[in-house]
Write a protein that holds these residues in place. Structure first.
Motif, PDB file in Angstrom:
ATOM      1  N   ALA A 177       0.824  -1.215   0.000  1.00  0.00           N
ATOM      2  CA  ALA A 177       0.000   0.000   0.000  1.00  0.00           C
ATOM      3  C   ALA A 177       0.854   1.258   0.000  1.00  0.00           C
ATOM      4  CB  ALA A 177      -0.923  -0.004   1.211  1.00  0.00           C
ATOM      5  N   ASN A 178       1.981   1.225   0.704  1.00  0.00           N
ATOM      6  CA  ASN A 178       2.847   2.399   0.805  1.00  0.00           C
ATOM      7  C   ASN A 178       3.798   2.547  -0.376  1.00  0.00           C
ATOM      8  OD1 ASN A 178       1.793   3.290   3.284  1.00  0.00           O
ATOM      9  ND2 ASN A 178       3.069   1.839   4.395  1.00  0.00           N
ATOM     10  N   ASN A 179       3.762   1.594  -1.294  1.00  0.00           N
ATOM     11  CA  ASN A 179       4.667   1.644  -2.443  1.00  0.00           C
ATOM     12  C   ASN A 179       3.929   1.602  -3.770  1.00  0.00           C
ATOM     13  OD1 ASN A 179       7.699   1.588  -1.595  1.00  0.00           O
ATOM     14  ND2 ASN A 179       6.573   0.374  -0.098  1.00  0.00           N
ATOM     15  N   GLY A 180       2.719   2.136  -3.765  1.00  0.00           N
ATOM     16  CA  GLY A 180       2.013   2.375  -5.020  1.00  0.00           C
ATOM     17  C   GLY A 180       1.133   1.266  -5.539  1.00  0.00           C
ATOM     18  N   VAL A 181       1.018   0.148  -4.835  1.00  0.00           N
ATOM     19  CA  VAL A 181       0.117  -0.905  -5.289  1.00  0.00           C
ATOM     20  C   VAL A 181      -1.308  -0.418  -5.014  1.00  0.00           C
ATOM     21  CG1 VAL A 181      -0.608  -3.302  -4.967  1.00  0.00           C
ATOM     22  CG2 VAL A 181       1.825  -2.708  -4.850  1.00  0.00           C
ATOM     23  N   PRO A 182      -2.177  -0.444  -6.021  1.00  0.00           N
ATOM     24  CA  PRO A 182      -3.555   0.048  -5.818  1.00  0.00           C
ATOM     25  C   PRO A 182      -4.255  -0.665  -4.659  1.00  0.00           C
ATOM     26  CG  PRO A 182      -3.137  -0.348  -8.145  1.00  0.00           C
ATOM     27  CD  PRO A 182      -1.953  -0.896  -7.395  1.00  0.00           C
ATOM     28  N   ASP A 183      -5.067   0.093  -3.931  1.00  0.00           N
ATOM     29  CA  ASP A 183      -5.773  -0.448  -2.764  1.00  0.00           C
ATOM     30  C   ASP A 183      -6.578  -1.699  -3.093  1.00  0.00           C
ATOM     31  OD1 ASP A 183      -4.767   1.639  -1.267  1.00  0.00           O
ATOM     32  OD2 ASP A 183      -6.621   2.809  -1.329  1.00  0.00           O
ATOM     33  N   THR A 184      -7.211  -1.713  -4.258  1.00  0.00           N
ATOM     34  CA  THR A 184      -8.026  -2.876  -4.625  1.00  0.00           C
ATOM     35  C   THR A 184      -7.160  -4.127  -4.780  1.00  0.00           C
ATOM     36  OG1 THR A 184      -7.876  -2.197  -6.943  1.00  0.00           O
ATOM     37  CG2 THR A 184      -9.875  -1.563  -5.732  1.00  0.00           C
ATOM     38  N   VAL A 185      -5.941  -3.953  -5.267  1.00  0.00           N
ATOM     39  CA  VAL A 185      -5.025  -5.088  -5.429  1.00  0.00           C
ATOM     40  C   VAL A 185      -4.534  -5.557  -4.058  1.00  0.00           C
ATOM     41  CG1 VAL A 185      -2.808  -5.833  -6.414  1.00  0.00           C
ATOM     42  CG2 VAL A 185      -4.356  -4.393  -7.750  1.00  0.00           C
ATOM     43  N   VAL A 186      -4.203  -4.615  -3.185  1.00  0.00           N
ATOM     44  CA  VAL A 186      -3.769  -4.975  -1.823  1.00  0.00           C
ATOM     45  C   VAL A 186      -4.868  -5.770  -1.127  1.00  0.00           C
ATOM     46  CG1 VAL A 186      -3.068  -4.086   0.436  1.00  0.00           C
ATOM     47  CG2 VAL A 186      -2.225  -2.980  -1.649  1.00  0.00           C
ATOM     48  N   SER A 187      -6.099  -5.320  -1.242  1.00  0.00           N
ATOM     49  CA  SER A 187      -7.218  -6.001  -0.611  1.00  0.00           C
ATOM     50  C   SER A 187      -7.430  -7.393  -1.210  1.00  0.00           C
ATOM     51  CB  SER A 187      -8.488  -5.155  -0.755  1.00  0.00           C
ATOM     52  OG  SER A 187      -9.533  -5.695   0.005  1.00  0.00           O
ATOM     53  N   ALA A 188      -7.329  -7.493  -2.534  1.00  0.00           N
ATOM     54  CA  ALA A 188      -7.484  -8.798  -3.189  1.00  0.00           C
ATOM     55  C   ALA A 188      -6.351  -9.732  -2.785  1.00  0.00           C
ATOM     56  CB  ALA A 188      -7.516  -8.621  -4.708  1.00  0.00           C
ATOM     57  N   TRP A 189      -5.135  -9.211  -2.670  1.00  0.00           N
ATOM     58  CA  TRP A 189      -3.985 -10.019  -2.262  1.00  0.00           C
ATOM     59  C   TRP A 189      -4.241 -10.597  -0.867  1.00  0.00           C
ATOM     60  CZ3 TRP A 189       0.208 -11.271  -5.217  1.00  0.00           C
ATOM     61  CH2 TRP A 189       1.255 -11.922  -4.578  1.00  0.00           C
ATOM     62  N   ALA A 190      -4.874  -9.783  -0.003  1.00  0.00           N
ATOM     63  CA  ALA A 190      -5.172 -10.230   1.361  1.00  0.00           C
ATOM     64  C   ALA A 190      -6.332 -11.222   1.403  1.00  0.00           C
ATOM     65  CB  ALA A 190      -5.504  -9.021   2.232  1.00  0.00           C
ATOM     66  N   GLY A 191      -7.105 -11.280   0.325  1.00  0.00           N
ATOM     67  CA  GLY A 191      -8.266 -12.154   0.308  1.00  0.00           C
ATOM     68  C   GLY A 191      -9.479 -11.529   0.966  1.00  0.00           C
ATOM     69  N   HIS A 192      -9.510 -10.210   0.974  1.00  0.00           N
ATOM     70  CA  HIS A 192     -10.628  -9.500   1.593  1.00  0.00           C
ATOM     71  C   HIS A 192     -11.591  -8.985   0.530  1.00  0.00           C
ATOM     72  CE1 HIS A 192      -7.627  -8.416   5.020  1.00  0.00           C
ATOM     73  NE2 HIS A 192      -8.126  -9.624   5.170  1.00  0.00           N
ATOM     74  N   SER A 193     -12.856  -8.985   0.844  1.00  0.00           N
ATOM     75  CA  SER A 193     -13.843  -8.400  -0.059  1.00  0.00           C
ATOM     76  C   SER A 193     -14.126  -6.953   0.331  1.00  0.00           C
ATOM     77  CB  SER A 193     -15.139  -9.211  -0.036  1.00  0.00           C
ATOM     78  OG  SER A 193     -15.640  -9.282   1.284  1.00  0.00           O
ATOM     79  N   ASP A 194     -13.735  -6.573   1.532  1.00  0.00           N
ATOM     80  CA  ASP A 194     -14.000  -5.233   2.048  1.00  0.00           C
ATOM     81  C   ASP A 194     -12.704  -4.435   2.077  1.00  0.00           C
ATOM     82  OD1 ASP A 194     -14.680  -2.955   3.451  1.00  0.00           O
ATOM     83  OD2 ASP A 194     -15.476  -4.005   5.192  1.00  0.00           O
ATOM     84  N   LEU A 195     -12.572  -3.526   1.131  1.00  0.00           N
ATOM     85  CA  LEU A 195     -11.373  -2.701   0.999  1.00  0.00           C
ATOM     86  C   LEU A 195     -11.108  -1.895   2.269  1.00  0.00           C
ATOM     87  CD1 LEU A 195      -9.100  -1.493  -0.748  1.00  0.00           C
ATOM     88  CD2 LEU A 195     -10.780   0.076  -1.690  1.00  0.00           C
ATOM     89  N   SER A 196     -12.148  -1.359   2.866  1.00  0.00           N
ATOM     90  CA  SER A 196     -11.956  -0.533   4.066  1.00  0.00           C
ATOM     91  C   SER A 196     -11.410  -1.374   5.224  1.00  0.00           C
ATOM     92  CB  SER A 196     -13.252   0.164   4.467  1.00  0.00           C
ATOM     93  OG  SER A 196     -14.216  -0.778   4.890  1.00  0.00           O
TER      94      SER A 196
END
Length: 142
Positions: free
Chosen positions: A97-116
């Motif tokens: 997240a701190n190095n430019g990866v889009p939030d939606t990708v970070v959330s998908a990488w984590a396996g979360h459906s809720d970005l917040s």
């Protein structure tokens, strides 16, 4: 149940996903496979082909407490600060997240459906990000 690995289903459907492996991790796993093949040859018939990646020299999967103890031993051997293995998840997601990866990708990488949820629980600002905020505020105030 003692000495038996318990597998659980993911909490949500998003927890079941395929992630592309970074090249350095692919290389490390190929090397690790060669080490495990040598251990299997040395162990002979007592080697347990469990199918797990993280196993001991006899092919037995690590339970979480053994994995934690072994990781802490390796941390001490390497002379690095002892941390919980689960903290690596926070560190990786924060780094992304701190190095430019889009939030939606970070959330998908984590396996979360809720970005917040991902941002609230897993993503923590690093000193460089805080400095960027200070620089931007400096522009406003100049």
């Amino acid at each position: 149940m003692r000495n038996k690995v318990v597998e659980k289903e993911p909490k949500t459907q998003n927890g079941r996903r395929v992630l592309p492996l970074p090249k350095p991790l692919q290389a490390a796993l190929v090397t690790f496979r060669a080490v495990q093949a040598a251990e299997k040859r040395a162990a002979g018939k007592v080697y347990e082909g469990s199918g797990y990646v993280v196993v001991d020299e006899l092919g037995r999967p690590f339970k979480t407490d053994k994995l934690r103890r072994e990781a802490h031993r390796l941390m001490a051997q390497a002379g690095v600060r002892k941390v919980r293995l689960y903290d690596a998840r926070h560190a990786v997601l924060s780094w992304m997240a701190n190095n430019g990866v889009p939030d939606t990708v970070v959330s998908a990488w984590a396996g979360h459906s809720d970005l917040s949820f991902t941002k609230r629980v897993y993503v923590h600002p690093d000193p460089q990000s805080l400095k960027a905020g200070s620089d931007k505020l400096g522009e406003l105030l100049a």
